[in-house]
Design an enzyme around this catalytic site. Sequence first.
Site, PDB file in Angstrom:
ATOM      1  N   HIS A  90       0.832  -1.218   0.000  1.00 52.01           N
ATOM      2  CA  HIS A  90       0.000   0.000   0.000  1.00 52.01           C
ATOM      3  C   HIS A  90       0.865   1.265   0.000  1.00 52.01           C
ATOM      4  O   HIS A  90       0.445   2.311  -0.521  1.00 52.01           O
ATOM      5  CB  HIS A  90      -1.023  -0.008   1.145  1.00 52.01           C
ATOM      6  N   ASP A 106     -18.339   2.500  -2.940  1.00 51.36           N
ATOM      7  CA  ASP A 106     -19.589   1.975  -2.382  1.00 51.36           C
ATOM      8  C   ASP A 106     -19.820   2.561  -0.988  1.00 51.36           C
ATOM      9  O   ASP A 106     -18.941   3.167  -0.388  1.00 51.36           O
ATOM     10  CB  ASP A 106     -19.606   0.441  -2.378  1.00 51.36           C
ATOM     11  N   CYS A 175     -31.440  -2.586  -9.611  1.00 51.69           N
ATOM     12  CA  CYS A 175     -32.403  -3.278  -8.734  1.00 51.69           C
ATOM     13  C   CYS A 175     -33.826  -2.794  -9.019  1.00 51.69           C
ATOM     14  O   CYS A 175     -34.770  -3.157  -8.312  1.00 51.69           O
ATOM     15  CB  CYS A 175     -32.044  -3.003  -7.278  1.00 51.69           C
TER      16      CYS A 175
END
Length: 207
Positions: A90, A106, A175
């Site tokens: 990282h 998200d 959805c």
Amino acid sequence: QTENHVSSLKTDLVKSCGTFCVLVGVTGSVAALKLPLLVSQLLQLPGVDVRVVTTEHAKHFYNPAEVPVRIYSEKDEWELWTQRSDPVLHIELRRWADLFVIAPLDANTLGKIANGICDNLLTCVVRAWDISRPFLFCPAMNTAMWQHPITAQQVSRLKEFGYVEIPCIAKKLVCGDEGKGAMAEVSTIVSVVKEYLQKPDEGNPHP
Ligand SMILES: CC(C)(CO)[C@@H](O)C(=O)NCCC(=O)N/C=C\S
């Protein structure tokens, strides 16, 4: 096998001079299905090199065979670092990248970043990010999640950190719900990244 895999992990993070290194972060929204399109369009920008850092949940939404650049995930961190002298992935990623764009961001990872949680490779890169370098985020979630009061609080928190929001848009979502929460169009994301290519030394064109 692991030997040359580890060495390729290192060679893939050597910055070739004159290139603008874009790190794409991808998280567990269904909008992650757009990753192949986003990466291929970014690669068409002049002098741009792309790497991807993914969460495990994001892997459900795209086919890595359709992504023509290296995708880093949890296992790479732990294959690369086995002893004290090994590089820390990282940290190598934050050094390599001139710009970080998380598309999609998200609800879960938004919450983690807003609170400094760094429990995976992607959030560790965020936690270590050099804010003098552009950090763009593209929220994407169901409309009901978007409308939850905590979302606005967390988005404004990220803006306070100096991160640049590429706002979500209203669409008929996968959805079936209709409303805000869809990730910005890939063309929008690419055009925002492009603004940073033209002024790499003048910092943030989005004051
Ligand atoms: C997937 C795509 C890009 C298709 O146009 C669009 O629906 C979108 O960005 N959705 C992200 C929002 C989301 O995560 N919804 C999850 C439940 S509705």
